[in-house]
Design a protein around this motif. Sequence first.
Motif, short mmCIF file in Angstrom:
data_model
loop_
_atom_site.label_atom_id
_atom_site.label_comp_id
_atom_site.label_asym_id
_atom_site.label_seq_id
_atom_site.Cartn_x
_atom_site.Cartn_y
_atom_site.Cartn_z
N TYR A 108 0.86 -1.33 -0.15
CA TYR A 108 0.19 -0.34 -0.41
C TYR A 108 1.05 1.38 0.20
CZ TYR A 108 -4.25 -2.60 1.42
OH TYR A 108 -4.88 -3.92 1.24
N GLY A 109 1.08 1.93 -0.98
CA GLY A 109 1.12 3.60 -0.65
C GLY A 109 0.99 4.08 -1.88
N ARG A 110 0.93 5.41 -2.04
CA ARG A 110 0.67 6.36 -2.90
C ARG A 110 1.61 6.20 -3.93
NH1 ARG A 110 -3.64 7.39 -4.53
NH2 ARG A 110 -4.58 9.21 -3.69
N GLY A 111 1.33 5.54 -4.93
CA GLY A 111 2.39 5.79 -6.01
C GLY A 111 2.30 4.04 -6.80
N GLY A 137 4.63 1.26 -9.04
CA GLY A 137 5.31 0.18 -8.99
C GLY A 137 5.25 -0.10 -10.91
N GLN A 138 4.91 -0.41 -11.52
CA GLN A 138 4.80 -0.19 -13.31
C GLN A 138 6.03 -0.27 -13.82
OE1 GLN A 138 0.89 -1.54 -15.07
NE2 GLN A 138 -0.06 0.09 -13.79
N VAL A 139 6.72 1.16 -12.90
CA VAL A 139 7.62 1.27 -14.33
C VAL A 139 8.74 0.60 -13.42
CG1 VAL A 139 9.78 3.30 -13.68
CG2 VAL A 139 7.14 4.13 -14.59
N PHE A 140 8.59 -0.01 -12.37
CA PHE A 140 10.23 -0.63 -11.87
C PHE A 140 10.01 -1.93 -12.24
CE2 PHE A 140 12.94 -1.29 -7.45
CZ PHE A 140 13.62 -0.49 -7.62
N SER A 179 -9.36 -2.90 -9.11
CA SER A 179 -8.99 -2.52 -7.13
C SER A 179 -8.57 -1.89 -6.75
CB SER A 179 -9.33 -3.76 -6.49
OG SER A 179 -8.15 -5.03 -6.53
N ASP A 180 -6.94 -1.56 -7.48
CA ASP A 180 -5.37 -1.31 -6.98
C ASP A 180 -5.74 1.01 -6.34
OD1 ASP A 180 -3.73 -3.31 -7.29
OD2 ASP A 180 -3.45 -2.79 -9.67
N GLY A 181 -7.11 1.46 -6.87
CA GLY A 181 -7.29 2.31 -6.29
C GLY A 181 -6.55 3.50 -6.41
N TRP A 182 -6.17 3.58 -7.49
CA TRP A 182 -5.56 4.80 -9.10
C TRP A 182 -6.59 6.10 -8.14
CZ3 TRP A 182 -2.84 3.91 -14.65
CH2 TRP A 182 -2.78 2.99 -14.02
N LYS A 235 -2.93 0.62 -3.72
CA LYS A 235 -2.03 -0.45 -3.86
C LYS A 235 -2.06 -1.03 -4.33
CE LYS A 235 -5.76 -3.76 -4.06
NZ LYS A 235 -5.27 -5.04 -5.20
N VAL A 236 -0.85 -2.24 -4.86
CA VAL A 236 -0.80 -3.16 -6.03
C VAL A 236 -0.24 -4.24 -4.84
CG1 VAL A 236 2.55 -3.28 -5.83
CG2 VAL A 236 1.21 -3.37 -8.00
N GLU A 237 -1.07 -5.60 -6.03
CA GLU A 237 -1.14 -6.74 -5.84
C GLU A 237 0.75 -7.68 -5.78
OE1 GLU A 237 -3.48 -8.94 -4.95
OE2 GLU A 237 -4.80 -6.96 -5.07
N LEU A 238 1.20 -8.25 -5.34
CA LEU A 238 2.46 -8.13 -5.28
C LEU A 238 2.50 -9.73 -6.53
CD1 LEU A 238 4.36 -8.36 -1.61
CD2 LEU A 238 3.79 -6.13 -3.69
N GLY A 239 2.01 -10.25 -5.90
CA GLY A 239 1.45 -11.71 -6.73
C GLY A 239 1.41 -10.51 -8.05
#
Lengths: 464, 464
Positions: free
Chosen positions: A119-122, A128-131, A430-433, A439-443
């Motif tokens: 969980y966290g903004r971004g 997350g998607q860049v990284f 559901s990631d709540g942009w 959040k991002v689903e770690l899976g």
Amino acid sequence: MSDTPDSAVHAYTERHRAAFLDDLAEWLRIPSVSAQPEHEGDVRRSAEWLSAKLKETGFPVAEVWETDGAPAVFAEWPSDDPAAPTVLVYGHHDVQPAAREDGWSTEPFEPVIRDGRMYGRGAADDKGQVFFHTLGVRAHLAATGRTTPAVHLKLVVEGEEESGSPHFRALVEQHADRLAADAVIVSDTGMWNETTPTVCTGMRGLAECEIELHGPEQDIHSGSFGGAVPNPATEVARLVAALHDTDGRVAVPGFYDGVAELTATERALFAELPFDEDTWLRTARSGAASGEAGYSTLERIWARPTAEVNGIGGGYQGAGSKTIIPSSARVKISFRLVAGQDPDHVQQAVQAWAEARVPAGIGHRITFLPATRPCLTPLDHPALRAVARAMGRAFGQKILFTREGGSGPAADLQDVLGAPVLFLGISVPSDGWHAPDEKVELGLLFKGVETAAHLWSEMAAALR
Amino acid sequence: MSDTPDSAVHAYTERHRAAFLDDLAEWLRIPSVSAQPEHEGDVRRSAEWLSAKLKETGFPVAEVWETDGAPAVFAEWPSDDPAAPTVLVYGHHDVQPAAREDGWSTEPFEPVIRDGRMYGRGAADDKGQVFFHTLGVRAHLAATGRTTPAVHLKLVVEGEEESGSPHFRALVEQHADRLAADAVIVSDTGMWNETTPTVCTGMRGLAECEIELHGPEQDIHSGSFGGAVPNPATEVARLVAALHDTDGRVAVPGFYDGVAELTATERALFAELPFDEDTWLRTARSGAASGEAGYSTLERIWARPTAEVNGIGGGYQGAGSKTIIPSSARVKISFRLVAGQDPDHVQQAVQAWAEARVPAGIGHRITFLPATRPCLTPLDHPALRAVARAMGRAFGQKILFTREGGSGPAADLQDVLGAPVLFLGISVPSDGWHAPDEKVELGLLFKGVETAAHLWSEMAAALR
């Protein structure tokens, strides 16, 4: 087809999981909110952090690029194969505003892992998607035994996407030579849901206008003059009412010129998606679905051009009443465009349509904002098949195809660079942009890493 | 017909001219601005000043009447002829706000006489027009040798007209017995122009509504959802566009039920007025005349019912753009009504019309404000002929007939008291009601005094 055993990619990813998450958390702690001037320094810090991290990852080139606004990051990792195609990855390092009191369960800029999610903004939009591309390219090298990627790999990560990318097109134009690519991978979208991996094949374009109508030089008394002079609020409403025909089609002559009609294959692919209209209506917070006759809801939002009123106003809007004929009234209309439509042509058509409808005694001013072109990758495009194959290998599932109804800076890349745009996004609705508890689903995040790891070999093969 | 030699009235008026103007100036110095709480005490002072002045004039009864807002003044001067009809004069003692910096050449509450005009807030609207009745009734007595008026004379002068008369109807209902009259004379209107004395024969009524439409529970993204759910801003515009047919007629079924159509005589009387459309358009600050087909501009504003949008709003109205489907939108519509129309029936018709047009997925809320009935005196009504004769004697000219497009508390008097309403106004369009440098033409002011002096004998003869 692939020279990367999928298990090797998976093993490498697992091995670096903890360090990868630590790094991402560190980046998420930088509140790079481009819309808030007090975070100007944080946005710069975020760019510098990413640039350093990309160098550490192995990119020989990693630079902070200045714009007239917030800085972007550019990185490049040439392939040692001179015949390799060039692929440019797009993302953004700025984030939406966030504050604990907006409804966050934890501090938005203090990322935490809970129940398999970070969980966290971004986290999803878009750090997350860049990284996942950083670990992805290293897994690609490790699993293939290469020392350089199978494609000439470039990254451009802008710092103003959440503020409407006001300087992005200029940046792309300025650096068109260095950004030149055979294909663009946009990692700033999502997939259907947690269990349905999908590839987005296009976004709609956008043309926006404001039409202001002028009647009396000042508000005049509706008792003394009502019924005998034109009323600009009534006229603006008549314009809006004339925007659509009774079939819900946009009634501006020429609006549909060039529209790429849905093929039977595309309609069949949309129909494969596990779409439930009641669920969708709850997401839309709306009481009914309606729109252009002859199209399903998904077809309407993904593949059909539209005209929507974003705002309308004129005259007295306070409490109670004021018996006036207002001096002016205005409406903001946005048109979503699909492949084949030319924004300039649409603007000319809208202008001509509106001007022809303004009656005597009413002045008008029509203003257009800079337009965004639609982008659409044909289903049989080799680069699109490569993205789907890479994703299929990571997810071990059949990959379905979606589109996005919205519009984005991806179109500028397609436009200026003349390269097809592909979408690799692993976020879910559901990631709540833009919302609390993003959040991002770690899976899924690590499926993103693995997809990115497979992608460069697939792209090299497809575009060779 | 008359027992008052016109020259006697004129001589009496001339003799008391200076004292009359001194008194009026004294009243104008009280800034009785009902809309501004800081002037609450001044409005009360104005009522007390008037009440005292009416006693001094000779009214045996002069009282300050309390309301839930600003006080009104009531006065009564019974005739010694028990068979005399009862006539009630209506006016108001409150004024519009005014400040030197709004563009006044002199202090608005320091009346001055310049070029045959008295300048000051309230000079025409409405203190000057109320006040000519004080000298008028004395001239009537002096010239006829009577000790009491030829009619049972009553005055009601409210203190909240410039604030929309929020408590006037309740006041009239509360005191209906004491206000009972055979006819009402409203002195709060005007005549065609300086050289064309006219009598107004009616005002339009007013029904006002706000229609609010609800779409998504909150603003939603026009990219993600545009084209697939109903948009309340579009729907509110469609409602407005459906308000009129292509002939400019109000398209609400039942709206025209009962409308008193213009007679050939009335149309001919309107056509006698020196109307110039270009001049009128300059007054309307509008670029074109338009409206219901088959009617002239004067007919449209005086004798035809209308629907006007006073305000419309929904969604984003700031600078630039916001790509949303707004959650709600609303419109304020006012309907001007003419004789024969019933406001309740109109409201029901509007409600049914609007509800039938709201599509699935859109919620609605329709609110009506308290309505005002139209009032119209038939051209052959004896009381109207009496007013025209009194005015003709004062002006020595043929009197023409007008109407007012606006609506006013006169209708409440007609409604509650069941008495016909006549209009005796001597103001002209150049008097600057509600504007800087409001003034009254002294020549016309004294014609008002003389008309009022002739009026009671004429009314007594007409209504006997």
